[in-house]
Design a protein around this motif. Structure first.
Motif, PDB file in Angstrom:
ATOM      1  N   ARG A   1       0.970  -1.123   0.046  1.00 53.89           N
ATOM      2  CA  ARG A   1       0.163   0.139   0.012  1.00 53.89           C
ATOM      3  C   ARG A   1       0.743   1.241  -0.080  1.00 53.89           C
ATOM      4  O   ARG A   1       0.515   2.230  -0.842  1.00 53.89           O
ATOM      5  CB  ARG A   1      -1.085  -0.022   1.291  1.00 53.89           C
ATOM      6  CG  ARG A   1      -2.154  -1.126   1.184  1.00 53.89           C
ATOM      7  CD  ARG A   1      -2.650  -0.748   2.526  1.00 53.89           C
ATOM      8  NE  ARG A   1      -3.682  -2.079   2.580  1.00 53.89           N
ATOM      9  CZ  ARG A   1      -3.189  -3.207   3.464  1.00 53.89           C
ATOM     10  NH1 ARG A   1      -2.231  -3.098   4.010  1.00 53.89           N
ATOM     11  NH2 ARG A   1      -4.239  -4.169   3.710  1.00 53.89           N
TER      12      ARG A   1
ATOM     13  N   ASP B   1       0.209   0.912   5.684  1.00 51.22           N
ATOM     14  CA  ASP B   1       0.331  -0.598   5.974  1.00 51.22           C
ATOM     15  C   ASP B   1      -0.011  -0.981   7.404  1.00 51.22           C
ATOM     16  O   ASP B   1       0.123  -1.974   7.839  1.00 51.22           O
ATOM     17  CB  ASP B   1       1.702  -0.916   5.447  1.00 51.22           C
ATOM     18  CG  ASP B   1       1.723  -0.856   3.970  1.00 51.22           C
ATOM     19  OD1 ASP B   1       1.116  -1.061   3.204  1.00 51.22           O
ATOM     20  OD2 ASP B   1       2.896  -0.410   3.781  1.00 51.22           O
ATOM     21  N   LYS B   2      -0.377   0.088   8.242  1.00 57.51           N
ATOM     22  CA  LYS B   2      -0.364  -0.330   9.725  1.00 57.51           C
ATOM     23  C   LYS B   2      -2.225  -0.142   9.802  1.00 57.51           C
ATOM     24  O   LYS B   2      -2.886   0.097   9.011  1.00 57.51           O
ATOM     25  CB  LYS B   2       0.099   0.522  10.429  1.00 57.51           C
ATOM     26  CG  LYS B   2       1.659   0.588   9.893  1.00 57.51           C
ATOM     27  CD  LYS B   2       2.533   1.133  11.208  1.00 57.51           C
ATOM     28  CE  LYS B   2       3.780   1.379  10.777  1.00 57.51           C
ATOM     29  NZ  LYS B   2       4.451   0.150  10.928  1.00 57.51           N
ATOM     30  N   SER B   3      -2.524  -0.070  11.067  1.00 60.41           N
ATOM     31  CA  SER B   3      -4.081  -0.070  11.390  1.00 60.41           C
ATOM     32  C   SER B   3      -4.636   1.334  11.314  1.00 60.41           C
ATOM     33  O   SER B   3      -3.713   2.322  11.761  1.00 60.41           O
ATOM     34  CB  SER B   3      -4.099  -0.779  12.787  1.00 60.41           C
ATOM     35  OG  SER B   3      -3.975  -2.122  12.859  1.00 60.41           O
TER      36      SER B   3
ATOM     37  N   SER C   1      -8.601  -4.215   4.916  1.00 66.01           N
ATOM     38  CA  SER C   1      -7.883  -5.442   5.911  1.00 66.01           C
ATOM     39  C   SER C   1      -7.294  -4.941   7.138  1.00 66.01           C
ATOM     40  O   SER C   1      -7.170  -5.385   8.101  1.00 66.01           O
ATOM     41  CB  SER C   1      -6.886  -6.130   4.996  1.00 66.01           C
ATOM     42  OG  SER C   1      -5.889  -5.227   4.503  1.00 66.01           O
ATOM     43  N   ASN C   2      -7.008  -3.504   7.021  1.00 67.84           N
ATOM     44  CA  ASN C   2      -6.303  -2.990   8.141  1.00 67.84           C
ATOM     45  C   ASN C   2      -7.271  -1.376   8.712  1.00 67.84           C
ATOM     46  O   ASN C   2      -6.752  -0.915   9.580  1.00 67.84           O
ATOM     47  CB  ASN C   2      -5.138  -2.352   8.013  1.00 67.84           C
ATOM     48  CG  ASN C   2      -4.961  -1.379   6.696  1.00 67.84           C
ATOM     49  OD1 ASN C   2      -5.781  -0.981   5.858  1.00 67.84           O
ATOM     50  ND2 ASN C   2      -3.809  -0.552   6.590  1.00 67.84           N
ATOM     51  N   GLN C   3      -8.428  -1.699   8.508  1.00 66.45           N
ATOM     52  CA  GLN C   3      -9.366  -0.760   8.830  1.00 66.45           C
ATOM     53  C   GLN C   3     -10.118  -1.202  10.190  1.00 66.45           C
ATOM     54  O   GLN C   3     -10.302  -2.354  10.243  1.00 66.45           O
ATOM     55  CB  GLN C   3     -10.644  -0.592   7.989  1.00 66.45           C
ATOM     56  CG  GLN C   3     -11.681   0.371   8.359  1.00 66.45           C
ATOM     57  CD  GLN C   3     -13.082   0.317   7.748  1.00 66.45           C
ATOM     58  OE1 GLN C   3     -13.110  -0.302   6.828  1.00 66.45           O
ATOM     59  NE2 GLN C   3     -13.780   1.220   8.173  1.00 66.45           N
ATOM     60  N   LYS C   4      -9.828  -0.171  11.189  1.00 71.92           N
ATOM     61  CA  LYS C   4     -10.781  -0.425  12.375  1.00 71.92           C
ATOM     62  C   LYS C   4     -11.854   0.621  12.783  1.00 71.92           C
ATOM     63  O   LYS C   4     -11.631   1.723  12.123  1.00 71.92           O
ATOM     64  CB  LYS C   4      -9.669  -0.447  13.650  1.00 71.92           C
ATOM     65  CG  LYS C   4      -8.141  -1.435  13.535  1.00 71.92           C
ATOM     66  CD  LYS C   4      -8.680  -2.749  13.714  1.00 71.92           C
ATOM     67  CE  LYS C   4      -7.442  -3.530  13.757  1.00 71.92           C
ATOM     68  NZ  LYS C   4      -7.681  -5.081  13.931  1.00 71.92           N
TER      69      LYS C   4
ATOM     70  N   THR D   1      -8.800  -2.376  19.161  1.00 70.82           N
ATOM     71  CA  THR D   1      -7.675  -1.529  18.897  1.00 70.82           C
ATOM     72  C   THR D   1      -6.698  -1.450  19.964  1.00 70.82           C
ATOM     73  O   THR D   1      -5.453  -1.125  19.342  1.00 70.82           O
ATOM     74  CB  THR D   1      -8.121  -0.063  18.502  1.00 70.82           C
ATOM     75  OG1 THR D   1      -8.764   0.507  19.780  1.00 70.82           O
ATOM     76  CG2 THR D   1      -9.176  -0.163  17.585  1.00 70.82           C
TER      77      THR D   1
ATOM     78  N   ALA E   1      -3.540  -3.122  18.621  1.00 70.84           N
ATOM     79  CA  ALA E   1      -3.315  -3.000  17.208  1.00 70.84           C
ATOM     80  C   ALA E   1      -2.183  -1.868  16.995  1.00 70.84           C
ATOM     81  O   ALA E   1      -1.865  -1.348  17.808  1.00 70.84           O
ATOM     82  CB  ALA E   1      -4.679  -2.488  16.582  1.00 70.84           C
ATOM     83  N   ASP E   2      -1.510  -1.894  15.939  1.00 70.43           N
ATOM     84  CA  ASP E   2      -0.443  -0.923  15.667  1.00 70.43           C
ATOM     85  C   ASP E   2      -1.160  -0.013  14.889  1.00 70.43           C
ATOM     86  O   ASP E   2      -0.973   0.116  13.573  1.00 70.43           O
ATOM     87  CB  ASP E   2       0.615  -1.726  14.730  1.00 70.43           C
ATOM     88  CG  ASP E   2       1.964  -0.812  14.386  1.00 70.43           C
ATOM     89  OD1 ASP E   2       1.841   0.172  15.096  1.00 70.43           O
ATOM     90  OD2 ASP E   2       2.619  -1.371  13.410  1.00 70.43           O
TER      91      ASP E   2
END
Length: 499
Positions: free
Chosen positions: A4, A141-143, A178-181, A203, A206-207
């Motif tokens: 990404r 690329d992270k959350s 995939s990395n959405q919170k 969360t 999470a990172d």
């Protein structure tokens, strides 16, 4: 570097290059938008009612299409709800964004196939501007967390209907899913406090690199994180480096939010509304938000002092002045025609066109002719807090007190402090002095002993949260009006006075 982050850089360069091209030709860009909208709208019911086929210029448009608010356009909305096509725009809307109105109750704002890219792509482009300017892309690329309303939709007539943020949730690009919170299931929880606890569950380990939402609700998220962990946000999320926000002026919340984070981070301000996504911050250190002139929206600007005139001046982009407050009026491919969205703006740059959101046209205090606006109370508070750097705010609102139990009428400031002033009387005096400097009419009333100096009413901890909960408006995109010309909110907040 992840995929990404890697792919975002050429896309960012492409988007910014295209953006710079239309921004360099603002008048021509808006004229093309105007002509396109008229061509598409002339075969709609609204276009036929207003003889679009005879419109050749902006002045023709002004003569034939008066400025409207929601109450005045609602008969057309009702026809859409009843199943009629080609009413405000070709076909039918693909969604209604449901929002609360002050006099009209629930409002149903059309979103069309042509207008949905404006809502979705603008937020993406704001992030890509940041990538292009800073070179930072690893955060993708992270959350990423988006504090928003529920994505659960119902129907009005046959049209899917929900909160704008919930609708937008259905259009998050697949590469960010995939990395959405938080998770879709958690986002569907209607009760804000229950939802917040679930968000923290999802969360806290999470990172997290990006957090987005309206500042007061983000602050509540931070408070809950700290209560559960005893840590600053930076120690919970070491890679959290970008805060994306909109909906309210950030300044009253800035000090408290950065204290909760524990470090200074980059931020991006957005100017979205149910009616359209109008502007975003495209430079970290420039004042103002870039007005989106090439996104299916034609803008008109009414000088604030003329707004309630029978025939106010309606300016196009090439006619505005710097530093002057305007009511924002839009026509768009969502089917709005000279529609007043209720916000006021002020331009701070013409190359490119950048603006600040200064308040709401109906949110002011003029019980005695002072016409104090949101920008002025927020600036007065900001300046007072600079003189009293230990003071921290949670929230505040202002209302006139026309019939006090004793003494002269005054403005009452109902404030929930995170950290109180050491000397409330001095803080109150400084706040009043700053407001006098910002508004000559208010100053005249103070000097002439028509009004006495403003009065601060400190409120209990969680006063505004409790108030919003009592109204069923806790969380999501809801916000407390910064000021009112009546005492409806002020009187209801009296139960939360600090003894």
């Amino acid at each position: 570097m992840g995929i990404r982050a890697l792919l975002s850089k050429p896309l960012a360069a492409y988007i910014v290059q295209a953006q710079n091209k239309w921004a360099a030709s603002p008048v021509e860009t808006q004229q093309k938008t105007f002509q396109h909208l008229l061509a598409e709208g002339k075969n709609t019911l609204f276009g036929k009612d207003h003889h679009f086929e005879n419109i050749r210029s902006h002045q023709d448009f002004v003569n034939q299409v008066p400025v409207r608010d929601y109450e005045q356009i609602s008969p057309y909305i009702k026809k859409i709800i009843d199943g009629q096509e080609n009413v405000l725009w070709k076909g039918k809307p693909i969604y209604f964004a449901k929002t609360s109105g002050t006099t009209s109750g629930v409002k149903y704002i059309p979103i069309t196939k042509d207008s949905i890219p404006n809502h979705i792509n603008s937020a993406r482009n704001a992030l890509l501007n940041y990538v292009q300017e800073t070179g930072q892309s690893a955060f993708l690329d992270k959350s990423l967390i988006f504090l928003s309303g529920s994505p659960v939709l119902d129907t009005k007539g046959t049209i899917p209907t929900g909160r704008l943020s919930g609708i937008a949730n259905h259009h998050v690009p697949a590469y960010l899913r995939s990395n959405q919170k938080p998770s879709y299931e958690t986002n569907c929880i209607e009760d804000w406090e229950e939802k917040l606890d679930k968000i923290i569950d999802e969360t806290i380990t999470a990172d997290m690199s990006l957090i987005s939402g309206i500042p007061p609700w983000v602050q509540m998220y931070f408070d809950r994180l700290q209560a559960r962990t005893g840590k600053l946000v930076k120690d919970i999320f070491p890679n959290f480096n970008l805060f994306v926000y909109g909906g309210v002026n950030f300044e009253p919340y800035r000090a408290k939010i950065y204290e909760s984070i524990g470090k200074k981070i980059d931020s991006i301000e957005l100017f979205p509304a149910s009616e359209g996504f109008f502007a975003y911050q495209n430079k970290q250190h420039d004042e103002g938000l870039l007005l989106l002139l090439n996104d299916g929206i034609f803008y008109e600007f009414i000088p604030v002092e003329e707004y309630f005139n029978e025939k106010p001046t309606r300016l196009t982009i090439g006619e505005v002045e710097l530093g002057k407050n305007y009511a924002l009026v839009i026509s768009s491919n969502a089917g709005f025609w000279s529609y007043s969205i209720g916000d006021t703006v002020k331009f701070v740059s013409k190359n490119p066109y950048k603006l600040l959101v200064t308040g709401r046209i109906k949110h002011f205090i003029s019980a005695f002719g002072e016409h104090v606006i949101g920008e002025e109370v927020e600036k007065a508070m900001q300046q007072a807090m600079k003189r009293h750097p230990g003071v921290e705010l949670v929230e505040f609102t202002v209302a006139p007190q026309v019939t006090p139990a004793e003494g002269l009428p005054h403005h009452e400031w109902l404030i929930e402090f995170a950290r109180m002033p050491e000397n409330m009387q001095v803080f109150e005096k400084d706040l009043n002095a700053h407001l006098q400097q910002l508004n000559v009419y208010y100053d005249d009333l103070i000097v002439g002993n028509i009004l006495k100096n403003l009065v601060i009413t400190p409120l209990q901890k969680d006063a505004f949260r409790s108030y919003m909960k009592s109204k069923g408006k806790l969380g999501g995109q809801n916000k407390v009006p910064r000021l009112s010309n009546d005492r409806i909110i002020a009187d209801e907040l009296q139960q939360y006075k600090l003894n």
